[in-house]
Motif scaffolding. Structure first.
Motif: not given
Length: 202
Positions: A2-3, A125-127, A155-161
């Motif tokens: 969703l980001d 993600f980081l690798a 991603e960020g939006t899903e994690t915030i929700l």
């Protein structure tokens, strides 16, 4: 996932606030550290069972996480700032789940499962970002990020929700955690496969 959609309406007001932050000589790194402090406070609030307060603190943490990037883009984004930002983000992500386990021991197994899933999303993600940077790969839809990264379901939006749901319905932590862990596992799998196929290209 969703980001790419939420950034369309989040970025414009952040640009305005970033302009005023720069006028007050507030740096991106200062906002990053301040956001981390609010994240730590949210962890303490969760551990003590103050979930409404934790929700407010987490939202402030996420707001500052967006604002620091906006300030950086209006000044001079640095590798050091991007590194600090991503490190502190991942500490808060896993720390929030750990706090729910401390608040209620019955949450421990689900929390451990989700933290394990977070390791998968974070490492993939980081690798990939590290190798992509060495090969000078470019991702147009992520030009506002410090790191080239592969997208996914979580991603960020899903994690915030997800964090909002946890704070609003702490009694449902176990099913929510297992459900999000499944989504994280799917994200990890697609990132590993997608990253491998991408890096196989000459």
């Amino acid at each position: 996932m969703l980001d790419r959609y939420t950034s369309r309406w989040v970025q414009p007001p952040l640009k305005v606030l970033a302009y005023h932050a720069r006028r007050e000589e507030i740096s991106a790194d200062q906002l990053t550290v301040l956001g981390f402090v609010f994240g730590l406070m949210a962890m303490v609030a969760i551990t003590l069972g103050h979930f409404e307060l934790a929700l407010v603190l987490l939202l402030i943490n996420r707001f500052l996480d967006g604002l620091d990037g906006a300030v950086a883009r209006q000044t001079q984004p640095s590798d050091a700032g991007g590194y600090l930002d991503i490190c502190l983000d991942f500490l808060i992500y896993s720390g929030v789940i750990w706090a729910f386990a401390l608040a209620e021991p019955a949450n421990a197994t689900a929390a451990a499962t989700l933290i394990f899933a977070f390791v998968g999303t974070g490492s993939s993600f980081l690798a990939f970002a590290a190798v992509a940077a060495r090969r000078s790969l470019v991702q147009p839809q992520a030009v506002h990020k410090s790191l080239y990264y592969l997208g996914g379901l979580t991603e960020g939006t899903e994690t915030i929700l997800f964090f909002v749901l946890l704070c609003l319905f702490p009694g449902a932590f176990v099913p929510l955690a297992y459900g999000f862990a499944v989504l994280c596992a799917m994200t990890t799998a697609t990132r590993i496969v997608g990253g491998y196929l991408t890096l196989r290209q000459p």
